[in-house]
Motif scaffolding. Structure first.
Motif, PDB file in Angstrom:
ATOM      1  N   TYR A 285      -5.042   0.796  -1.652  1.00  0.00           N
ATOM      2  CA  TYR A 285      -4.081   1.827  -2.018  1.00  0.00           C
ATOM      3  C   TYR A 285      -2.831   1.192  -2.636  1.00  0.00           C
ATOM      4  O   TYR A 285      -2.598  -0.008  -2.521  1.00  0.00           O
ATOM      5  CB  TYR A 285      -3.639   2.616  -0.773  1.00  0.00           C
ATOM      6  CG  TYR A 285      -4.668   3.528  -0.177  1.00  0.00           C
ATOM      7  CD1 TYR A 285      -5.254   4.541  -0.934  1.00  0.00           C
ATOM      8  CD2 TYR A 285      -5.048   3.412   1.156  1.00  0.00           C
ATOM      9  CE1 TYR A 285      -6.198   5.394  -0.377  1.00  0.00           C
ATOM     10  CE2 TYR A 285      -5.985   4.261   1.724  1.00  0.00           C
ATOM     11  CZ  TYR A 285      -6.559   5.252   0.948  1.00  0.00           C
ATOM     12  OH  TYR A 285      -7.491   6.082   1.498  1.00  0.00           O
ATOM     13  N   GLY A 286      -1.999   2.013  -3.236  1.00  0.00           N
ATOM     14  CA  GLY A 286      -0.679   1.574  -3.665  1.00  0.00           C
ATOM     15  C   GLY A 286      -0.677   0.736  -4.919  1.00  0.00           C
ATOM     16  O   GLY A 286      -1.268   1.107  -5.938  1.00  0.00           O
TER      17      GLY A 286
ATOM     18  N   ILE B  95     -19.651  -1.388  -0.793  1.00  0.00           N
ATOM     19  CA  ILE B  95     -18.854  -0.482   0.030  1.00  0.00           C
ATOM     20  C   ILE B  95     -17.564  -0.140  -0.707  1.00  0.00           C
ATOM     21  O   ILE B  95     -16.849  -1.041  -1.179  1.00  0.00           O
ATOM     22  CB  ILE B  95     -18.527  -1.118   1.387  1.00  0.00           C
ATOM     23  CG1 ILE B  95     -19.820  -1.266   2.203  1.00  0.00           C
ATOM     24  CG2 ILE B  95     -17.500  -0.299   2.165  1.00  0.00           C
ATOM     25  CD1 ILE B  95     -19.645  -1.944   3.528  1.00  0.00           C
ATOM     26  N   ALA B  96     -17.268   1.142  -0.828  1.00  0.00           N
ATOM     27  CA  ALA B  96     -16.023   1.580  -1.450  1.00  0.00           C
ATOM     28  C   ALA B  96     -14.943   1.627  -0.387  1.00  0.00           C
ATOM     29  O   ALA B  96     -15.022   2.413   0.555  1.00  0.00           O
ATOM     30  CB  ALA B  96     -16.202   2.951  -2.097  1.00  0.00           C
ATOM     31  N   TYR B  97     -13.951   0.763  -0.540  1.00  0.00           N
ATOM     32  CA  TYR B  97     -12.837   0.765   0.408  1.00  0.00           C
ATOM     33  C   TYR B  97     -11.536   0.573  -0.343  1.00  0.00           C
ATOM     34  O   TYR B  97     -11.390  -0.405  -1.055  1.00  0.00           O
ATOM     35  CB  TYR B  97     -13.003  -0.336   1.450  1.00  0.00           C
ATOM     36  CG  TYR B  97     -11.901  -0.292   2.485  1.00  0.00           C
ATOM     37  CD1 TYR B  97     -11.930   0.648   3.516  1.00  0.00           C
ATOM     38  CD2 TYR B  97     -10.808  -1.148   2.409  1.00  0.00           C
ATOM     39  CE1 TYR B  97     -10.902   0.713   4.451  1.00  0.00           C
ATOM     40  CE2 TYR B  97      -9.783  -1.093   3.335  1.00  0.00           C
ATOM     41  CZ  TYR B  97      -9.832  -0.160   4.349  1.00  0.00           C
ATOM     42  OH  TYR B  97      -8.811  -0.092   5.268  1.00  0.00           O
ATOM     43  N   PRO B  98     -10.614   1.536  -0.202  1.00  0.00           N
ATOM     44  CA  PRO B  98     -10.748   2.770   0.558  1.00  0.00           C
ATOM     45  C   PRO B  98     -11.750   3.734  -0.101  1.00  0.00           C
ATOM     46  O   PRO B  98     -11.954   3.655  -1.319  1.00  0.00           O
ATOM     47  CB  PRO B  98      -9.332   3.361   0.536  1.00  0.00           C
ATOM     48  CG  PRO B  98      -8.728   2.795  -0.698  1.00  0.00           C
ATOM     49  CD  PRO B  98      -9.294   1.418  -0.859  1.00  0.00           C
TER      50      PRO B  98
ATOM     51  N   ARG C 139       0.837  -1.202   0.000  1.00  0.00           N
ATOM     52  CA  ARG C 139       0.000   0.000   0.000  1.00  0.00           C
ATOM     53  C   ARG C 139       0.876   1.256   0.000  1.00  0.00           C
ATOM     54  O   ARG C 139       0.500   2.277  -0.564  1.00  0.00           O
ATOM     55  CB  ARG C 139      -0.924   0.005   1.223  1.00  0.00           C
ATOM     56  CG  ARG C 139      -2.083  -0.983   1.123  1.00  0.00           C
ATOM     57  CD  ARG C 139      -2.876  -1.016   2.431  1.00  0.00           C
ATOM     58  NE  ARG C 139      -4.125  -1.738   2.296  1.00  0.00           N
ATOM     59  CZ  ARG C 139      -4.241  -3.067   2.345  1.00  0.00           C
ATOM     60  NH1 ARG C 139      -3.149  -3.793   2.517  1.00  0.00           N
ATOM     61  NH2 ARG C 139      -5.416  -3.650   2.206  1.00  0.00           N
ATOM     62  N   LYS C 140       2.040   1.171   0.648  1.00  0.00           N
ATOM     63  CA  LYS C 140       2.981   2.303   0.691  1.00  0.00           C
ATOM     64  C   LYS C 140       3.915   2.183  -0.510  1.00  0.00           C
ATOM     65  O   LYS C 140       5.050   1.717  -0.401  1.00  0.00           O
ATOM     66  CB  LYS C 140       3.766   2.298   2.000  1.00  0.00           C
ATOM     67  CG  LYS C 140       2.883   2.473   3.231  1.00  0.00           C
ATOM     68  CD  LYS C 140       3.704   2.413   4.507  1.00  0.00           C
ATOM     69  CE  LYS C 140       2.821   2.589   5.736  1.00  0.00           C
ATOM     70  NZ  LYS C 140       3.595   2.488   7.003  1.00  0.00           N
ATOM     71  N   ILE C 141       3.416   2.620  -1.636  1.00  0.00           N
ATOM     72  CA  ILE C 141       4.121   2.400  -2.893  1.00  0.00           C
ATOM     73  C   ILE C 141       5.203   3.461  -3.112  1.00  0.00           C
ATOM     74  O   ILE C 141       5.016   4.633  -2.771  1.00  0.00           O
ATOM     75  CB  ILE C 141       3.099   2.397  -4.063  1.00  0.00           C
ATOM     76  CG1 ILE C 141       3.737   1.894  -5.352  1.00  0.00           C
ATOM     77  CG2 ILE C 141       2.476   3.763  -4.246  1.00  0.00           C
ATOM     78  CD1 ILE C 141       2.714   1.655  -6.460  1.00  0.00           C
ATOM     79  N   SER C 142       6.321   3.034  -3.666  1.00  0.00           N
ATOM     80  CA  SER C 142       7.405   3.956  -4.015  1.00  0.00           C
ATOM     81  C   SER C 142       7.236   4.387  -5.466  1.00  0.00           C
ATOM     82  O   SER C 142       6.461   3.780  -6.226  1.00  0.00           O
ATOM     83  CB  SER C 142       8.753   3.251  -3.848  1.00  0.00           C
ATOM     84  OG  SER C 142       8.909   2.248  -4.859  1.00  0.00           O
ATOM     85  N   PRO C 143       7.958   5.426  -5.902  1.00  0.00           N
ATOM     86  CA  PRO C 143       7.900   5.798  -7.325  1.00  0.00           C
ATOM     87  C   PRO C 143       8.284   4.636  -8.238  1.00  0.00           C
ATOM     88  O   PRO C 143       7.694   4.455  -9.305  1.00  0.00           O
ATOM     89  CB  PRO C 143       8.909   6.949  -7.417  1.00  0.00           C
ATOM     90  CG  PRO C 143       8.903   7.555  -6.051  1.00  0.00           C
ATOM     91  CD  PRO C 143       8.724   6.394  -5.107  1.00  0.00           C
TER      92      PRO C 143
END
Length: 366
Positions: A151-152, A177-180, A121-125
């Protein structure tokens, strides 16, 4: 109504999985299980006493739940497919604990081979560029890209595939449900050509324990799973393990040994996952099994719509259709450029279908 009975039963913790399989063997249908008396259920010798008590209490408090789910699905345009339906993903039937019913918005049964793409989820460039590159290339060739809507890496994989083809999002909550929440528009767009999928009842919130179970569906639907970028304790590694347990292929994109966010994917390679540098490394595994498109019509149309920046024009003007050039070759003629910028512009033009890599990081015009 049978699908609705099954969908409720598979979402009751004491029933889900192997107990439901055994109960179906005894009672023949989900409806019969739901309507069975307490003594009948006890004589089946499937549920332990405390499990049976909890199931009876739950059922007594939710007697009309299957019919309520049917009403909600009709109002919200949510569809169901059962494990016996033609549009149920064929490969998913082969895993140890396939869902008996899938809820979905959009359309299943696109009859496309599927590749899962997962990652941090914590994606880098770097991860962002890799996710976009692979998803665009795979979708262009006729794969449906399956990911988790998070995410990510998930988001970038869905977006890349959407730009040229089909993608499917498997959720750890109800499909209504939209998540996120910030991905609400993305999920709506996915459902226009592909599908948003879940085994969970409409209205089910994104509970933490739902996601590991969701991962088995992502990998179970797919021929193989590509891990783009994953930390050492990433949930993406659970998906990779699910893929291996189901006898599916696992691919991983290599990254710097100094990047903590990629230690998980690098370790997968160390443990035997196939290192991939471009989409051909994945496509070559399935060329004999499936027929793939070389380029989607949508991608061909997009190609005409792009305008080159000044830096892209300089690079593009040096390329020819038949003499591959490396980044160093280009830098030799563009002395004011940097390796990072040239690589970036080449990647952007490749994603847009304007240039093509020969697999050895040399490029030609398309």
């Amino acid at each position: 109504m049978e699908k609705y009975y099954l969908s409720v039963l598979q979402n009751i913790m004491d029933i889900a999985g192997e107990p439901l399989k055994k109960l179906l063997a005894v009672f023949g249908s989900g409806e019969n299980i739901w309507l069975a008396g307490e003594k009948e259920l006890a004589f089946a010798h499937v549920l332990r006493e405390n499990q049976l008590e909890r199931f009876i209490a739950y059922r007594n408090s939710n007697k009309n739940l299957p019919h309520q789910v049917a009403t909600i699905c009709e109002k919200k345009h949510i569809f169901l497919c059962s494990i016996d339906d033609d549009d149920y993903p064929a490969l998913l039937r082969e895993i140890d604990t396939p869902p008996y019913v899938l809820f979905y918005r959009g359309r299943l049964g696109n009859n496309l081979p599927r590749i899962a793409m997962v990652g941090s989820r914590k994606i880098s460039p770097y991860g962002r560029a890799a996710a976009e590159r692979f998803s665009v290339a795979l979708a262009s060739c006729g794969f449906a890209v399956v990911s988790g809507g998070a995410y990510g890496v998930d988001t970038e994989s869905h977006k890349g595939a959407l730009s040229v083809g089909i993608t499917e999002a498997v959720m750890g909550c109800g499909v209504d449900i939209a998540y996120p929440p910030t991905n609400a528009n993305l999920l709506a767009e996915i459902s226009e050509t592909g599908a948003v999928i879940s085994e969970y009842l409409p209205g089910t919130p994104p509970l933490k324990h739902n996601f590991p179970a969701r991962n088995r569906i992502i990998s179970g639907m797919s021929l193989g799973t590509l891990v783009v970028e994953a930390a050492e304790r990433s949930g993406s590694l659970i998906t990779a393990v699910c893929a291996l347990e189901a006898g599916r292929d696992v691919f991983a994109v290599p990254a710097s040994i100094f990047a903590s966010g990629s230690r998980g994917s690098n370790k997968l390679i160390q443990q035997g996952a196939k290192l991939v540098l471009d989409s051909e490394d994945i496509i070559s595994e399935y060329r004999d099994k499936i027929k793939l498109k070389t380029l989607s019509k949508k991608n061909g149309k997009m190609k005409k719509d792009f305008v080159l920046s000044k830096d892209e024009e300089k690079i593009f003007s040096l390329l020819t259709p038949d003499e591959p050039m490396s980044v160093d070759d280009i830098l030799y003629q563009l002395t004011e450029a940097t390796p990072a910028r040239v690589s970036y512009h080449l990647l952007q033009m490749e994603l847009r279908g304007l240039v093509q890599s020969d697999g050895a990081h040399r490029y030609v015009r398309k």
